[in-house]
Write an enzyme that holds these catalytic residues in place. Structure first.
Site, PDB file in Angstrom:
ATOM      1  N   LYS A  74       0.749  -1.079   0.006  1.00 10.75           N
ATOM      2  CA  LYS A  74       0.163   0.199   0.070  1.00 10.75           C
ATOM      3  C   LYS A  74       0.811   1.356   0.103  1.00 10.75           C
ATOM      4  O   LYS A  74       0.719   2.128  -0.731  1.00 10.75           O
ATOM      5  CB  LYS A  74      -0.906   0.169   1.322  1.00 10.75           C
ATOM      6  CG  LYS A  74      -1.792  -1.247   1.235  1.00 10.75           C
ATOM      7  CD  LYS A  74      -3.426  -0.588   1.196  1.00 10.75           C
ATOM      8  CE  LYS A  74      -4.331  -1.721   0.901  1.00 10.75           C
ATOM      9  NZ  LYS A  74      -4.424  -2.989   1.770  1.00 10.75           N
TER      10      LYS A  74
ATOM     11  N   LYS B  32      -3.449 -11.186  -9.827  1.00 13.74           N
ATOM     12  CA  LYS B  32      -4.389 -11.586  -9.025  1.00 13.74           C
ATOM     13  C   LYS B  32      -5.293 -10.822  -8.988  1.00 13.74           C
ATOM     14  O   LYS B  32      -5.440  -9.377  -9.096  1.00 13.74           O
ATOM     15  CB  LYS B  32      -3.634 -11.451  -7.577  1.00 13.74           C
ATOM     16  CG  LYS B  32      -4.803 -11.516  -6.440  1.00 13.74           C
ATOM     17  CD  LYS B  32      -4.184 -11.091  -5.147  1.00 13.74           C
ATOM     18  CE  LYS B  32      -5.203 -11.288  -4.150  1.00 13.74           C
ATOM     19  NZ  LYS B  32      -5.718 -10.160  -3.643  1.00 13.74           N
TER      20      LYS B  32
ATOM     21  N   LYS C  93      -9.844  -5.892  -5.951  1.00 14.79           N
ATOM     22  CA  LYS C  93     -10.555  -4.808  -6.243  1.00 14.79           C
ATOM     23  C   LYS C  93      -9.470  -3.547  -6.336  1.00 14.79           C
ATOM     24  O   LYS C  93      -9.717  -2.732  -6.971  1.00 14.79           O
ATOM     25  CB  LYS C  93     -11.582  -4.248  -4.907  1.00 14.79           C
ATOM     26  CG  LYS C  93     -12.578  -5.147  -4.641  1.00 14.79           C
ATOM     27  CD  LYS C  93     -13.248  -5.056  -3.359  1.00 14.79           C
ATOM     28  CE  LYS C  93     -12.474  -5.732  -2.287  1.00 14.79           C
ATOM     29  NZ  LYS C  93     -13.215  -6.726  -1.386  1.00 14.79           N
TER      30      LYS C  93
HETATM   31  P1  ADP Z   1      -9.597  -7.527  -2.548  1.00 15.82           P
HETATM   32  O1  ADP Z   1      -8.072  -8.182  -2.973  1.00 15.82           O
HETATM   33  O2  ADP Z   1     -10.308  -7.690  -3.965  1.00 15.82           O
HETATM   34  O3  ADP Z   1      -9.512  -6.421  -1.971  1.00 15.82           O
HETATM   35  P2  ADP Z   1      -9.989  -8.731  -0.298  1.00 15.82           P
HETATM   36  O4  ADP Z   1      -8.505  -8.494   0.154  1.00 15.82           O
HETATM   37  O5  ADP Z   1     -11.081  -8.313   0.276  1.00 15.82           O
HETATM   38  O6  ADP Z   1     -10.136  -9.027  -1.742  1.00 15.82           O
HETATM   39  O7  ADP Z   1      -9.968 -10.261   0.029  1.00 15.82           O
HETATM   40  C1  ADP Z   1     -11.146 -11.178   0.662  1.00 15.82           C
HETATM   41  C2  ADP Z   1     -10.880 -12.453   0.775  1.00 15.82           C
HETATM   42  O8  ADP Z   1     -10.793 -13.128  -0.410  1.00 15.82           O
HETATM   43  C3  ADP Z   1      -9.401 -12.912   1.321  1.00 15.82           C
HETATM   44  O9  ADP Z   1      -9.394 -14.208   2.146  1.00 15.82           O
HETATM   45  C4  ADP Z   1      -8.562 -12.968   0.315  1.00 15.82           C
HETATM   46  O10 ADP Z   1      -7.376 -13.934   0.478  1.00 15.82           O
HETATM   47  C5  ADP Z   1      -9.427 -13.703  -0.757  1.00 15.82           C
HETATM   48  N1  ADP Z   1      -9.250 -13.493  -1.985  1.00 15.82           N
HETATM   49  C6  ADP Z   1      -9.200 -12.055  -2.659  1.00 15.82           C
HETATM   50  N2  ADP Z   1      -8.721 -12.133  -3.831  1.00 15.82           N
HETATM   51  C7  ADP Z   1      -8.548 -13.424  -4.129  1.00 15.82           C
HETATM   52  C8  ADP Z   1      -7.971 -13.959  -5.438  1.00 15.82           C
HETATM   53  N3  ADP Z   1      -7.868 -13.325  -6.369  1.00 15.82           N
HETATM   54  N4  ADP Z   1      -7.555 -15.292  -5.445  1.00 15.82           N
HETATM   55  C9  ADP Z   1      -8.077 -15.979  -4.234  1.00 15.82           C
HETATM   56  N5  ADP Z   1      -8.397 -15.675  -2.986  1.00 15.82           N
HETATM   57  C10 ADP Z   1      -8.833 -14.355  -3.077  1.00 15.82           C
END
Ligand code: ADP
Ligand code: TRP
Length: 319
Positions: free
Chosen positions: A110, A189, A192
């Protein structure tokens, strides 16, 4: 076995969230006591608009329930309905070396994106440790990106126990290796924060548009293609049966199929896969008071467990 996981209410649920975190959690609700929550305290690190935050919490609740969370089995709640978790965070803050937090990738990422960090963002992993430790969770299903936060949690729990006696349970993470990282439309990956997501409850047109945007290489239609390096195929595999997957693999290898066709097949799988959940979500959204009731009931149960741990922790540290 006590299972726990949380998700931030920071945007619409995408395929990565579903396969990386939501589905494994929902499968586990049948196997042990599951605590599932909406991490709204964590969301404050991004300083969201208050009305938007409130709406997103309800959205996530609808998503979880639509995807199969059973409130009779799992304890489902809003993180901020358990203020004890912030109390434990303070106590654990005082056991956490600054260096441990400085090493966290998600924090460093970040900062490298140019964000001026607030203190909440820095101590985010300590709040996450409290989420896990306050319910004496044993298993935490998360995506791979959260692995380090689980290591921090274990480190904090062990330090605490070494100093004050064996009070906290040292948890394990559970990472779905086969879907550890779901790729986004650009092949990175899905996240969001990278603006590369495919939302599971998108309208048909929006969903199709996103699938069509998936980046592929420029192999001509007639040539054989490598399914194992293709983002479309990686996503297709998540939805399709083994036979369907091996059929599409053969078509890649044979040549003569354009990526547009593979994308169309992916769109159809994805649209059908989420159809029952979409319909259930539509139904649930007509009764938001019922959804609120589920969260309040869940919080009551979770708070009882949290209060028990807090009582032990406070006595142990001398409060
Ligand atoms: P983002 O990366 O979109 O902000 P979050 O950090 O809110 O998503 O992730 C919420 C949950 O979903 C976490 O447990 C995270 O590890 C899982 N997760 C998010 N993106 C992925 C991905 N591309 N593949 C597998 N798991 C994911
Ligand atoms: N940090 C997690 C994420 O961004 C959300 C979260 C908060 C969480 N507290 C947790 C996940 C406790 C598992 C356990 O995805």
């Amino acid at each position: 076995m006590r299972i726990l996981s949380g998700i931030q209410p920071s945007g619409a649920l995408h395929i990565g969230n579903y396969f990386g975190m939501m589905r494994p959690c929902l499968e586990l609700q049948k196997k042990g006591q599951a605590y599932l929550f909406i991490a709204d305290y964590h969301a404050l690190t991004q300083q969201p608009d208050p009305a938007e935050l409130r709406a997103r919490v309800l959205d996530v609740a609808l998503d979880f329930l639509a995807c199969g969370l059973d409130p009779e089995k799992a304890i489902f709640f809003r993180q901020s309905d358990i203020p004890e978790v912030t109390e434990l965070t303070w106590i654990l803050n005082c056991q956490t070396p600054v260096g441990l937090l400085e090493r966290c990738h998600s924090y460093k990422d970040k900062i490298s994106q140019g964000l001026t960090p607030n203190h909440g963002l820095f101590s985010y992993p300590v709040l996450m440790a409290s989420d896990i430790l306050i319910y004496k969770s044993t298993l935490v299903p998360v995506g791979k990106d959260q692995k380090q936060h689980l290591e921090v949690t274990r480190d904090i729990a062990i330090r605490f126990n070494n100093r004050y006696g064996k009070i906290l349970t040292v948890p394990k993470e559970m990472i779905q290796e086969n879907v550890a990282v779901v790729p986004g439309v650009d092949g990175e990956k899905m996240s969001k924060s990278y603006d590369n997501t495919i939302e599971i409850f998108d309208e048909e047109k929006a969903l199709r548009k996103k699938v069509m945007k998936i980046v592929t290489d420029s192999t001509p239609v007639e040539n054989p293609k490598d399914p194992d390096t293709c983002n479309v195929f990686a996503l297709y595999k998540l939805f399709a049966s083994d036979t369907e997957t091996s059929d599409l693999r053969d078509r890649y290898l044979a040549g003569g199929m354009g990526y547009g066709e593979a994308k169309q097949a992916l769109f159809e799988q994805c649209w059908e896969f989420f159809r029952p959940m979409r319909e259930k979500r539509e139904e649930l959204s007509k009764n938001l008071d019922g959804v609120e009731d589920i969260l309040v009931t869940g919080a009551r149960k979770a708070r009882k467990t949290a209060a028990e741990t807090m009582a032990e922790v406070k006595t142990a540290v001398g409060l």
